[in-house]
Design an enzyme around this catalytic site. Structure first.
Site, PDB file in Angstrom:
ATOM      1  N   LYS A  66      82.455 -10.024  57.746  1.00  0.00           N
ATOM      2  CA  LYS A  66      81.826  -8.633  57.444  1.00  0.00           C
ATOM      3  C   LYS A  66      82.454  -7.593  58.085  1.00  0.00           C
ATOM      4  O   LYS A  66      82.932  -6.468  57.694  1.00  0.00           O
ATOM      5  CB  LYS A  66      80.475  -9.283  56.909  1.00  0.00           C
ATOM      6  CG  LYS A  66      79.800  -9.360  55.784  1.00  0.00           C
ATOM      7  CD  LYS A  66      78.029  -9.058  55.763  1.00  0.00           C
ATOM      8  CE  LYS A  66      77.525  -9.862  54.574  1.00  0.00           C
ATOM      9  NZ  LYS A  66      76.231 -10.102  54.288  1.00  0.00           N
ATOM     10  N   ASP A 102      74.660  -4.083  51.141  1.00  0.00           N
ATOM     11  CA  ASP A 102      73.020  -4.705  51.454  1.00  0.00           C
ATOM     12  C   ASP A 102      72.226  -3.246  51.967  1.00  0.00           C
ATOM     13  O   ASP A 102      71.083  -4.221  51.866  1.00  0.00           O
ATOM     14  CB  ASP A 102      73.801  -5.464  52.965  1.00  0.00           C
ATOM     15  CG  ASP A 102      74.105  -6.863  52.531  1.00  0.00           C
ATOM     16  OD1 ASP A 102      74.406  -6.984  51.013  1.00  0.00           O
ATOM     17  OD2 ASP A 102      75.032  -7.797  53.009  1.00  0.00           O
TER      18      ASP A 102
HETATM   19  P1  NAP Z   1      73.535 -13.852  61.482  1.00  0.00           P
HETATM   20  O1  NAP Z   1      74.403 -12.454  61.723  1.00  0.00           O
HETATM   21  O2  NAP Z   1      74.237 -15.348  62.066  1.00  0.00           O
HETATM   22  O3  NAP Z   1      72.720 -14.015  62.513  1.00  0.00           O
HETATM   23  C1  NAP Z   1      71.586 -14.438  62.213  1.00  0.00           C
HETATM   24  C2  NAP Z   1      70.050 -14.424  62.931  1.00  0.00           C
HETATM   25  O4  NAP Z   1      69.334 -16.054  62.879  1.00  0.00           O
HETATM   26  C3  NAP Z   1      69.988 -14.034  64.280  1.00  0.00           C
HETATM   27  O5  NAP Z   1      69.782 -12.940  64.322  1.00  0.00           O
HETATM   28  C4  NAP Z   1      69.380 -15.473  65.150  1.00  0.00           C
HETATM   29  O6  NAP Z   1      69.987 -15.134  66.530  1.00  0.00           O
HETATM   30  C5  NAP Z   1      68.857 -15.888  64.597  1.00  0.00           C
HETATM   31  N1  NAP Z   1      68.675 -16.492  64.296  1.00  0.00           N
HETATM   32  C6  NAP Z   1      69.804 -18.171  63.895  1.00  0.00           C
HETATM   33  N2  NAP Z   1      69.287 -19.605  63.963  1.00  0.00           N
HETATM   34  C7  NAP Z   1      67.743 -19.019  64.853  1.00  0.00           C
HETATM   35  C8  NAP Z   1      67.216 -20.011  65.820  1.00  0.00           C
HETATM   36  N3  NAP Z   1      67.223 -21.562  65.280  1.00  0.00           N
HETATM   37  N4  NAP Z   1      65.757 -19.670  65.740  1.00  0.00           N
HETATM   38  C9  NAP Z   1      65.969 -17.967  65.707  1.00  0.00           C
HETATM   39  N5  NAP Z   1      66.772 -17.146  65.761  1.00  0.00           N
HETATM   40  C10 NAP Z   1      67.927 -18.192  65.014  1.00  0.00           C
HETATM   41  O7  NAP Z   1      73.193 -13.951  60.083  1.00  0.00           O
HETATM   42  P2  NAP Z   1      73.033 -13.495  58.738  1.00  0.00           P
HETATM   43  O8  NAP Z   1      74.444 -12.584  58.097  1.00  0.00           O
HETATM   44  O9  NAP Z   1      72.223 -12.042  59.624  1.00  0.00           O
HETATM   45  O10 NAP Z   1      72.608 -13.468  57.896  1.00  0.00           O
HETATM   46  C11 NAP Z   1      71.190 -14.263  58.719  1.00  0.00           C
HETATM   47  C12 NAP Z   1      70.569 -14.436  56.988  1.00  0.00           C
HETATM   48  O11 NAP Z   1      70.220 -13.587  55.477  1.00  0.00           O
HETATM   49  C13 NAP Z   1      71.325 -15.947  56.550  1.00  0.00           C
HETATM   50  O12 NAP Z   1      70.066 -16.646  55.494  1.00  0.00           O
HETATM   51  C14 NAP Z   1      71.436 -15.512  55.060  1.00  0.00           C
HETATM   52  O13 NAP Z   1      71.784 -16.293  53.357  1.00  0.00           O
HETATM   53  C15 NAP Z   1      71.059 -14.388  54.551  1.00  0.00           C
HETATM   54  N6  NAP Z   1      70.989 -13.269  53.744  1.00  0.00           N
HETATM   55  C16 NAP Z   1      70.819 -12.495  52.560  1.00  0.00           C
HETATM   56  C17 NAP Z   1      71.385 -11.428  52.146  1.00  0.00           C
HETATM   57  C18 NAP Z   1      70.547 -11.543  50.980  1.00  0.00           C
HETATM   58  O14 NAP Z   1      71.382 -10.096  49.568  1.00  0.00           O
HETATM   59  N7  NAP Z   1      69.359 -11.482  50.239  1.00  0.00           N
HETATM   60  C19 NAP Z   1      72.074 -10.864  52.817  1.00  0.00           C
HETATM   61  C20 NAP Z   1      73.013 -11.513  54.218  1.00  0.00           C
HETATM   62  C21 NAP Z   1      72.431 -12.066  54.217  1.00  0.00           C
HETATM   63  P3  NAP Z   1      70.492 -14.971  67.782  1.00  0.00           P
HETATM   64  O15 NAP Z   1      71.286 -13.687  68.093  1.00  0.00           O
HETATM   65  O16 NAP Z   1      69.884 -15.483  69.242  1.00  0.00           O
HETATM   66  O17 NAP Z   1      71.444 -15.732  67.942  1.00  0.00           O
END
Ligand code: NAP
Length: 281
Positions: A66, A102
């Site tokens: 992204k 989003d």
């Molecule tokens: P990302 O950029 O990789 O960010 C991941 C986040 O999760 C970070 O804040 C990370 O914390 C945290 N995290 C990961 N593992 C963790 C753990 N074990 N304990 C605590 N925190 C943890 O991912 P993203 O793109 O934001 O996506 C995140 C989620 O949102 C995914 O499940 C994705 O499928 C979902 N999503 C849904 C939509 C929708 O349309 N519904 C749209 C976008 C994303 P750190 O900074 O500490 O690593």
């Protein structure tokens, strides 16, 4: 020849976008196909050359591309520029542009659920989805607190998208998380904690002490439809919102950018639910 659309990302095994985007094209009688196009980072440049060469009429973009996409485009719309991330690539008057759907999708989900504006809200997480949530909530004039496992990532996210706002940062593992969270009327989980196939599929990002009667808890994770956080929130008497509605709305907004036609939301939601159920079953 039919137009080709798709979602690029890596890995893409779990995407339900092809099911609901194809259902929308079919419903409107548009001769187009939509597919999952697995694109590791090493192939991104080649994929974007294919777009330039007319192979793809429009694309959705997901993890991990992204924020890398803008440099391949002729321009980004205002929301994508503010988020520093593009989830939709589309053509306009011969220019290849990027948008971030989003951000408005989160606003629409909260509006559909009639969540009051200007309230204290906790964003859990600091990745791509958190950036969209921060922009969306500050646009609603919510008073936002952000809790993340890694403080430096939360600082980077705030500096990137809302540098002019005073946003409190909390360590997700801090003992005061329960108290701060219960003072919030809205909690939005944007971490991948609780996601099937993710880093902690059976866990909730928050302790039970963070949840109370009457709060709204929105988990952007959509697989499973009821995440451990949502189950815990329902038990505590919170109002819960799952991530599938956001997924379909952001996709519907992409569809509208590509086709210029209103997206058939009910059809898309039904197709997404069926795909999710089939895939998880
Ligand atoms: P990302 O950029 O990789 O960010 C991941 C986040 O999760 C970070 O804040 C990370 O914390 C945290 N995290 C990961 N593992 C963790 C753990 N074990 N304990 C605590 N925190 C943890 O991912 P993203 O793109 O934001 O996506 C995140 C989620 O949102 C995914 O499940 C994705 O499928 C979902 N999503 C849904 C939509 C929708 O349309 N519904 C749209 C976008 C994303 P750190 O900074 O500490 O690593």
């Amino acid at each position: 020849m039919s137009d080709c659309y798709g979602a690029i990302g890596y890995p893409l095994g779990h995407t339900v976008s092809p099911a609901f985007q194809q259902a929308a094209f079919d419903e409107l009688g548009i001769d187009a196909t939509y597919m999952a196009i697995e694109t590791p980072t090493s192939d991104l440049s080649r994929r974007m050359s294919e777009v330039r060469n007319g192979r793809w009429a429009g694309l959705n973009v997901t993890i991990p591309h992204k924020s890398a996409i803008p440099r391949f485009l002729d321009g980004t719309a205002e929301t994508a520029a503010a988020a520093g991330a593009v989830n939709t690539i589309y053509w306009r008057n011969g220019r290849l542009l990027g948008e971030n759907t989003d951000v408005p999708a989160i606003g629409t989900v909260l509006e559909n659920a009639e969540v009051k504006k200007g309230i204290r809200a906790l964003v859990v997480g600091a990745g791509g989805a958190a950036r969209a949530a921060l922009l969306s909530l500050t646009a609603r004039s919510d008073d936002v607190v952000i809790a993340n496992r890694t403080r430096s990532n939360a600082e980077a996210t705030i500096n990137a998208v809302t540098p002019e706002q005073e946003i409190e940062i909390l360590d997700l593992n801090s003992p005061s998380i329960g108290k701060v969270a219960t003072e919030c009327e809205l909690i939005v989980n944007t971490t991948s904690v609780g996601m099937s196939g993710g880093p902690a599929p059976d866990e909730s990002p928050l302790p039970t002490s963070a949840l109370r009667l009457g709060q709204v808890v929105f988990d952007v994770v959509y697989r499973p439809e009821v995440t451990p956080l949502l189950a815990q929130a329902a038990e505590a008497g919170c109002r819960t919102i799952g991530g599938l509605e956001m997924l379909v709305i952001q996709g519907a907004l992409s569809f509208e950018l590509w086709t210029g036609k209103p997206a058939p939301l009910d059809t898309m939601m039904r197709a997404a639910r069926t795909a999710l159920a089939t895939d998880s079953g």
